[in-house]
Scaffold this motif. Sequence first.
Motif, short mmCIF file in Angstrom:
data_model
loop_
_atom_site.label_atom_id
_atom_site.label_comp_id
_atom_site.label_asym_id
_atom_site.label_seq_id
_atom_site.Cartn_x
_atom_site.Cartn_y
_atom_site.Cartn_z
N GLN A 188 -7.14 1.16 5.20
CA GLN A 188 -7.68 0.53 6.39
C GLN A 188 -7.98 -0.95 6.16
O GLN A 188 -7.74 -1.78 7.03
CB GLN A 188 -8.96 1.25 6.83
N VAL A 227 -16.00 8.09 11.83
CA VAL A 227 -15.89 8.23 10.38
C VAL A 227 -17.17 8.81 9.80
O VAL A 227 -17.13 9.75 9.00
CB VAL A 227 -15.57 6.85 9.74
N SER A 274 -8.11 6.08 1.87
CA SER A 274 -8.02 5.74 3.29
C SER A 274 -8.82 4.47 3.59
O SER A 274 -8.42 3.67 4.43
CB SER A 274 -8.48 6.91 4.16
N LYS A 275 -9.92 4.27 2.89
CA LYS A 275 -10.70 3.03 3.07
C LYS A 275 -9.89 1.82 2.61
O LYS A 275 -9.88 0.78 3.27
CB LYS A 275 -12.00 3.15 2.27
N TYR A 276 -9.17 1.98 1.50
CA TYR A 276 -8.32 0.89 1.00
C TYR A 276 -7.18 0.59 1.98
O TYR A 276 -6.89 -0.57 2.26
CB TYR A 276 -7.75 1.27 -0.37
N THR A 325 -10.67 9.84 0.61
CA THR A 325 -11.52 8.98 1.42
C THR A 325 -11.47 7.54 0.92
O THR A 325 -11.38 6.59 1.71
CB THR A 325 -12.97 9.49 1.39
N LEU A 326 -11.52 7.36 -0.40
CA LEU A 326 -11.43 6.00 -0.98
C LEU A 326 -10.07 5.37 -0.69
O LEU A 326 -9.98 4.18 -0.37
CB LEU A 326 -11.69 6.06 -2.47
#
Length: 199
Positions: free
Chosen positions: A100, A67, A96-98, A93-94
Motif C-alpha cells: 500500500q 483495516v 500488504s502495508k508495504y 499484514t506487513l
Amino acid sequence: MPRVTSAVLIGVYALVSFSSAFFVYLRSLVSALLGLKASSAFFSSFNKASSDLSILYLDIPYSITFVAIEIVVIIGIMASVTWQVLIVAIPATLASKYVQGYYQAFAREIIRINGTTKAPVMNFAAETSLRVVTVRAFNMVDRFVKNYLKLVETDASLFFHSNVTMEWLIIRIETLQNLTVFTAALLLILVPMDYVSPD
C-alpha cells in the motif's frame, strides 16, 4: 445433531444476518461522522480546496475503519480457532502495508500529473466555445477538434494508468488475503480431529 431443530438454525442465521447488517450500518455511520469531523477541522481555515483533498475526509476514514476493525476481527476469529494462522497473517499484514505504501507514492504522482492534464482540456474547451465564430469563419474546425481530442487522450491515458495501478494493488492485497485464508483452511484440515470443537 438431532438436538438442533430447523427453527434454531433459522433463528441463528437470522440473528447473524441482522447483526451483520447492524454492524455494517454502524461502521458506515461512524466512518461518515469521523470523516465529517476531520473535514470540518481540516478545512475550517481554508477558503478554497482542490478535489483531491477529498481523499482526506472520505477515503482515509473508511480505509482506517475497514483495516482497523474488519481485518483485525477476521484474523482474531481465525486465530481463536487455529493460532498457527498468525504465522502467515502477521507477515501478510506487513507485506500488504508495504504494498500500500508503494502504491500510494505512485498514485500521489499520478493524481498530481492528472491535475496538470485536466486543466488544458477545460481551458481549451472554454476558449474554443468563446471563439467559435472565429474558428468557423477561418474554417479551422478540424484543427481544433484534433487538438481537443489529443488533449482528451492525454488526460484519459492518465486516468487509465490510475485504474491500472489500483488493480495492481487490489490483486496483490487479495493474494495476501487468500494466502491467509488458505493457510487457515489448511491448518483446520491438518489439526487433530478432536482439537477443534464442532460446537
